[in-house]
Design an enzyme around this catalytic site. Structure first.
Site, mmCIF file in Angstrom:
data_model
loop_
_atom_site.group_PDB
_atom_site.id
_atom_site.type_symbol
_atom_site.label_atom_id
_atom_site.label_comp_id
_atom_site.label_asym_id
_atom_site.label_seq_id
_atom_site.Cartn_x
_atom_site.Cartn_y
_atom_site.Cartn_z
ATOM 1 N N GLU A 24 0.866 -1.172 0.000
ATOM 2 C CA GLU A 24 0.000 0.000 0.000
ATOM 3 C C GLU A 24 0.906 1.226 0.000
ATOM 4 O OE1 GLU A 24 -1.796 1.288 3.720
ATOM 5 O OE2 GLU A 24 -3.603 1.930 2.677
ATOM 6 N N ARG A 59 1.057 4.824 0.875
ATOM 7 C CA ARG A 59 0.354 5.905 1.575
ATOM 8 C C ARG A 59 0.974 7.215 1.109
ATOM 9 N NH1 ARG A 59 -2.261 5.113 6.646
ATOM 10 N NH2 ARG A 59 -2.248 7.382 6.687
ATOM 11 N N HIS A 99 -12.732 3.970 9.118
ATOM 12 C CA HIS A 99 -11.844 3.760 10.269
ATOM 13 C C HIS A 99 -12.392 4.448 11.500
ATOM 14 C CE1 HIS A 99 -9.524 3.823 6.536
ATOM 15 N NE2 HIS A 99 -8.762 2.898 7.085
ATOM 16 N N LYS A 118 -13.595 -2.167 3.330
ATOM 17 C CA LYS A 118 -12.576 -2.167 4.396
ATOM 18 C C LYS A 118 -13.122 -1.468 5.636
ATOM 19 C CE LYS A 118 -8.206 -0.357 5.992
ATOM 20 N NZ LYS A 118 -7.154 0.648 5.831
ATOM 21 N N ARG A 140 -5.574 -9.388 12.771
ATOM 22 C CA ARG A 140 -4.523 -9.218 11.755
ATOM 23 C C ARG A 140 -3.950 -10.572 11.344
ATOM 24 N NH1 ARG A 140 -3.380 -3.984 11.142
ATOM 25 N NH2 ARG A 140 -4.039 -2.553 12.790
ATOM 26 N N SER A 183 6.007 -17.496 25.162
ATOM 27 C CA SER A 183 5.216 -18.664 24.763
ATOM 28 C C SER A 183 4.829 -18.670 23.282
ATOM 29 C CB SER A 183 3.974 -18.780 25.645
ATOM 30 O OG SER A 183 4.376 -18.976 26.981
ATOM 31 N N LYS A 190 -4.798 -17.310 36.771
ATOM 32 C CA LYS A 190 -4.712 -18.745 37.063
ATOM 33 C C LYS A 190 -5.865 -19.234 37.942
ATOM 34 C CE LYS A 190 0.253 -19.226 36.319
ATOM 35 N NZ LYS A 190 1.486 -19.833 36.770
ATOM 36 N N ASP A 248 2.743 -26.535 35.909
ATOM 37 C CA ASP A 248 3.905 -25.933 36.584
ATOM 38 C C ASP A 248 4.530 -26.894 37.598
ATOM 39 O OD1 ASP A 248 4.017 -23.475 35.343
ATOM 40 O OD2 ASP A 248 2.669 -22.503 36.767
ATOM 41 N N ALA A 261 3.911 -19.535 42.268
ATOM 42 C CA ALA A 261 4.845 -20.584 41.832
ATOM 43 C C ALA A 261 5.208 -21.474 43.019
ATOM 44 C CB ALA A 261 6.102 -19.951 41.236
ATOM 45 N N GLN A 288 6.867 -27.215 31.427
ATOM 46 C CA GLN A 288 5.444 -26.877 31.569
ATOM 47 C C GLN A 288 4.832 -26.608 30.194
ATOM 48 O OE1 GLN A 288 3.865 -23.681 31.177
ATOM 49 N NE2 GLN A 288 5.751 -22.702 30.508
HETATM 50 P P1 NAP Z 1 4.058 -14.091 43.243
HETATM 51 O O1 NAP Z 1 2.814 -14.875 43.393
HETATM 52 O O2 NAP Z 1 3.954 -12.615 43.086
HETATM 53 O O3 NAP Z 1 4.982 -14.387 44.529
HETATM 54 C C1 NAP Z 1 6.195 -13.734 44.703
HETATM 55 C C2 NAP Z 1 6.887 -14.236 45.971
HETATM 56 O O4 NAP Z 1 8.167 -13.621 46.002
HETATM 57 C C3 NAP Z 1 6.168 -13.857 47.259
HETATM 58 O O5 NAP Z 1 6.331 -14.887 48.180
HETATM 59 C C4 NAP Z 1 6.905 -12.606 47.698
HETATM 60 O O6 NAP Z 1 6.977 -12.451 49.104
HETATM 61 C C5 NAP Z 1 8.312 -12.895 47.229
HETATM 62 N N1 NAP Z 1 9.024 -11.655 46.958
HETATM 63 C C6 NAP Z 1 8.744 -10.750 46.002
HETATM 64 N N2 NAP Z 1 9.624 -9.744 46.056
HETATM 65 C C7 NAP Z 1 10.465 -10.016 47.077
HETATM 66 C C8 NAP Z 1 11.587 -9.350 47.640
HETATM 67 N N3 NAP Z 1 12.008 -8.182 47.145
HETATM 68 N N4 NAP Z 1 12.231 -9.914 48.694
HETATM 69 C C9 NAP Z 1 11.807 -11.093 49.188
HETATM 70 N N5 NAP Z 1 10.738 -11.769 48.709
HETATM 71 C C10 NAP Z 1 10.088 -11.237 47.664
HETATM 72 O O7 NAP Z 1 4.918 -14.585 41.998
HETATM 73 P P2 NAP Z 1 4.963 -16.069 41.380
HETATM 74 O O8 NAP Z 1 3.919 -16.200 40.349
HETATM 75 O O9 NAP Z 1 5.002 -17.041 42.482
HETATM 76 O O10 NAP Z 1 6.347 -16.034 40.592
HETATM 77 C C11 NAP Z 1 7.570 -16.062 41.307
HETATM 78 C C12 NAP Z 1 8.702 -16.386 40.385
HETATM 79 O O11 NAP Z 1 8.517 -17.652 39.800
HETATM 80 C C13 NAP Z 1 8.850 -15.410 39.233
HETATM 81 O O12 NAP Z 1 10.108 -14.834 39.322
HETATM 82 C C14 NAP Z 1 8.746 -16.232 37.968
HETATM 83 O O13 NAP Z 1 9.786 -15.901 37.080
HETATM 84 C C15 NAP Z 1 8.942 -17.628 38.459
HETATM 85 N N6 NAP Z 1 8.151 -18.602 37.658
HETATM 86 C C16 NAP Z 1 8.810 -19.368 36.761
HETATM 87 C C17 NAP Z 1 8.132 -20.284 35.997
HETATM 88 C C18 NAP Z 1 8.871 -21.112 34.995
HETATM 89 O O14 NAP Z 1 8.244 -21.784 34.174
HETATM 90 N N7 NAP Z 1 10.182 -21.130 35.038
HETATM 91 C C19 NAP Z 1 6.753 -20.441 36.152
HETATM 92 C C20 NAP Z 1 6.090 -19.646 37.100
HETATM 93 C C21 NAP Z 1 6.811 -18.720 37.846
HETATM 94 P P3 NAP Z 1 5.790 -11.785 49.964
HETATM 95 O O15 NAP Z 1 4.816 -12.911 50.215
HETATM 96 O O16 NAP Z 1 6.469 -11.315 51.170
HETATM 97 O O17 NAP Z 1 5.207 -10.701 49.114
#
Ligand code: NAP
Length: 517
Positions: free
Chosen positions: A32, A34, A119, A145, A183, A242, A296, A337, A369, A489
Site C-alpha cells: 500500500e 500511503r 476507520h 474495508k 490481523r 510462549s 490462574k 507448573d 509458583a 510446563q
Molecule cells: P508471586 O505470586 O507474586 O509471589 C512472589 C513471591 O516472592 C512472594 O512470596 C513474595 O513475598 C516474594 N518476593 C517478592 N519480592 C520479594 C523481595 N524483594 N524480597 C523477598 N521476597 C520477595 O509470583 P509467582 O507467580 O510465584 O512467581 C515467582 C517467580 O517464579 C517469578 O520470578 C517467575 O519468574 C517464576 N516462575 C517461573 C516459571 C517457569 O516456568 N520457570 C513459572 C512460574 C513462575 P511476599 O509474600 O512477602 O510478598
C-alpha cells in the site's frame, strides 16, 4: 487468497519503490502506498509512475487528516489529483477511498478498482454495521474495508463474523494490542488482505506487526480455514516467550495450529466474558490456552462453572495454567507448573518422583509458583520448609499442605542461612531481569556445598544464569535454571493439545535465541 500487504508511507518515489522491493523479498504479496505527504508535493504523473513501477500489486491511499491520515488538502484538490492519475495504465492498482468522502461526492476515476474504507481510531463505531452495508451496496466498491480500535479481544470476533458473512471481498481489522488476532487470522477467515509493516518498528497503524513476524512467528503461510487457535492469556502478555516456542513447536510437529498472545484485563468478569465468547465462536477452532498472571485462579473458577473437568492437584493448588478444549467442546483445566518443577529436579538428581519422599526441600517464596511447587513436592512426600519475607503467608501455605503426604513447615527468610535442605528452590522474583544483582540468598548455609550434593533450582528463566545459580555453581552445587521448568510446563501443554511429543529441543533453541536478543 489473502494478500499480505505492507503499508509504506511514501516520502520519495525511489525510496518507496526500494521498500516495496524489500517487502517483496520478505514475502509480501501487495503493498500500500500511503501518499498522504507525497501527494502534497508530487504531481499525478509522478504518482502514476510510482504505481506503474511497483514490484507488487498495490493500493494507492491518500488518507486525509480527518480520517486519521496526514493529507491536509481539501476534497477538491484530492479529486483533481485522483482524476489526473492514469489508473488504466496501472491495472494492478487499487484505490482506497473513505466511505465518508464517497458519500460526500468524491468520485473514483474511471477504471480504478476501489477499496471503500472506514476507520475509527477510538472505539467500535456504533454504526459499524450500517457502514459495512453502505460500502457493500456502493456500486463502485470492489472491496469493503473496516478498521476500528479494539475495545477488547471480543471485538476480533465481530471482525471474523463480518468476514464470514461478507458479500464482497472484505478487510476487517481491529487496531491496538487486543486487535492482533484480527490481523493474524485474516487469512483463516478469508479476508482480502491483512496489513503488516516492513518490520516491527515500521508499522503504519496501532497493533500492526512486521511482515516477517506474521510469516515466521505467526505461521502466516500455513494458516487455513481449519487452523486451530491457541494462546497465552494474561495481563500483561506482550512480552511472553510462549508464542515463540509454541508456534515453532507447531511448525516442527506440522500441527495445524497458531498460538497468539491474548490480553484479558485483570478481572473474572472480563475473563469469563472473553473466554466464553472465544469458545462459543466455533469457526475459530479455539483448542487451548496457557494461562498466566493474573488469571490462574480465574481459569479454575471458569472451568468449574462451565461444568468442565479440573485436575485434582490443580484444584488443591488453587490455580491452573492450562486450558484444553476438546473437539466436542469439553473443557479441562490443569497445572503443568508443579509437574515441570518436579521433573526438572528429578532429572537433575537422576531420581524418580517417588524418591522425593526422602528429600528435604527449601522453597523460597510463598506466591503462586511456590504454591504449585510445595503442592507437588508435598504430594510425593517430601519434607518442605517454606521461607518467605512475609512469614504469615509461608505459614498459611505450609498449613494447607502439611500432613497431606509430606511435612511442610514455615520459616522466616533469615533462617535460610541455617538451612539443611538438600534441594533449594527460589520462587521469588529476586534476581530476575533487570534486577540481576539480587539474590534470595545473601548468607549461604554451610551445608549448601558439593559435599552435601545440594541442588539449587531458580524458577527464574531470564537471565538463564541468575546470581543465585552462579554462586551455587561456584560452591559446587548442582544447579537448575528456570528454563528447565519453563520448557517442561510448555511441553506438557503442547502434548495435551496436540497429542504428540513436544519438540523440546526446538523450545530450548527458541528460548536461547530470544534470551540472547
Ligand atoms: P508471586 O505470586 O507474586 O509471589 C512472589 C513471591 O516472592 C512472594 O512470596 C513474595 O513475598 C516474594 N518476593 C517478592 N519480592 C520479594 C523481595 N524483594 N524480597 C523477598 N521476597 C520477595 O509470583 P509467582 O507467580 O510465584 O512467581 C515467582 C517467580 O517464579 C517469578 O520470578 C517467575 O519468574 C517464576 N516462575 C517461573 C516459571 C517457569 O516456568 N520457570 C513459572 C512460574 C513462575 P511476599 O509474600 O512477602 O510478598
Amino acid at each position: 487468497m489473502t494478500y499480505l500487504t505492507v503499508s509504506i508511507m511514501v516520502d520519495t518515489a525511489e525510496s518507496a519503490l526500494a521498500r516495496a522491493a524489500l517487502a517483496a523479498e520478505r514475502g509480501a504479496d501487495m503493498v500500500e502506498y500511503r501518499i498522504d505527504h507525497f501527494a502534497q508535493k508530487a504531481d499525478a504523473a509522478a504518482i502514476t509512475d510510482l504505481l506503474k513501477r511497483s514490484p507488487l500489486p498495490c493500493i494507492l491511499t491518500n488518507r486525509p487528516v480527518w480520517e486519521g491520515g496526514h493529507y491536509e488538502g481539501d476534497e477538491t484538490s484530492r479529486q483533481n489529483l485522483l482524476d489526473a492519475i492514469d489508473f488504466a495504465a496501472c491495472p494492478a492498482a487499487y484505490l482506497d477511498m473513505e466511505l465518508v468522502a464517497y458519500q460526500k461526492g468524491l468520485r473514483p476515476p474511471k477504471g480504478a478498482r476501489v477499496i471503500l474504507s472506514s476507520h475509527d481510531f477510538q472505539t467500535r463505531p456504533a454504526d459499524l454495521l450500517q457502514r459495512v452495508h453502505a460500502m457493500a451496496d456502493a456500486a463502485r466498491c470492489s472491496v469493503v474495508k473496516v478498521a476500528w480500535r479494539a475495545r477488547s479481544l471480543r471485538d476480533n470476533l465481530e471482525a471474523f463474523e463480518l468476514l464470514s458473512s461478507r458479500v464482497k471481498p472484505m478487510i476487517a481489522l481491529c487496531m491496538d494490542e487486543a486487535g492482533l488476532p484480527s490481523r493474524v487470522l485474516a487469512r483463516k477467515f478469508g479476508a482480502f488482505l491483512t496489513f503488516a509493516g516492513l518490520d516491527d518498528g515500521a508499522t503504519t497503524a496501532p497493533g500492526q506487526v512486521g511482515v516477517e513476524t506474521l510469516k515466521r512467528l505467526y505461521r502466516w503461510d500455513k494458516l487455513t480455514e481449519s487452523t486451530r487457535t491457541y494462546g497465552v492469556i494474561g495481563c500483561p502478555v506482550g512480552h511472553s516467550l510462549s508464542p515463540h516456542i509454541m508456534n515453532a513447536g507447531f511448525d516442527a510437529a506440522d500441527h495445524d495450529g497458531v498460538y497468539l498472545p491474548l490480553l484479558i484485563p485483570d478481572d473474572y468478569v472480563h475473563f469469563k466474558a472473553t473466554v466464553g465468547a472465544w469458545l462459543d465462536f466455533a469457526p475459530l477452532h479455539f483448542r487451548g490456552a496457557s494461562v498466566t498472571i493474573p488469571h490462574k485462579q480465574n481459569l479454575l473458577r471458569f472451568v468449574a462453572e462451565s461444568g468442565g473437568t479440573i485436575e485434582p492437584l490443580a484444584a488443591s493448588i488453587g490455580a491452573a495454567n492450562t486450558l484444553t478444549v476438546g473437539d466436542d467442546g469439553a473443557l479441562y483445566a490443569s497445572n503443568t507448573d508443579y509437574a515441570a518443577a518436579l521433573d526438572a529436579v528429578c532429572d537433575a538428581m537422576h531420581i524418580g518422583r517417588d524418591d522425593l519422599a526422602d528429600q528435604r526441600v527449601g522453597v523460597i517464596g510463598a506466591g503462586g509458583a511456590a504454591r504449585a511447587i510445595v503442592a507437588g513436592f508435598a504430594h510425593y512426600g517430601a519434607t518442605i520448609v517454606v521461607y518467605n519475607r512475609t512469614l504469615d503467608k509461608a505459614t498459611e501455605l505450609a498449613e494447607q499442605f502439611n500432613g497431606q503426604t509430606g511435612q511442610v513447615v514455615a520459616a522466616p527468610m533469615a533462617n535460610l542461612s541455617k538451612s539443611c535442605c538438600r534441594i533449594l528452590i527460589n520462587c521469588t522474583p529476586l534476581g530476575m531481569h533487570p534486577n540481576v544483582d539480587a539474590s534470595p540468598i545473601t548468607d549461604w548455609p554451610d551445608k549448601a556445598s558439593a559435599d552435601e550434593g545440594t541442588v539449587v533450582f531458580d524458577t527464574i528463566y531470564n537471565p538463564r544464569q541468575t546470581k543465585l545459580l552462579r554462586e551455587a555453581s561456584a560452591r559446587g552445587c548442582v544447579t537448575i535454571s528456570g528454563i528447565e521448568m519453563f520448557i517442561r510446563q510448555a511441553a506438557a501443554q503442547f502434548e495435551q493439545w496436540t497429542k504428540r511429543a513436544a519438540p523440546t529441543e526446538v523450545f530450548r533453541r527458541v528460548i536461547e535465541e530470544r534470551l540472547t536478543k
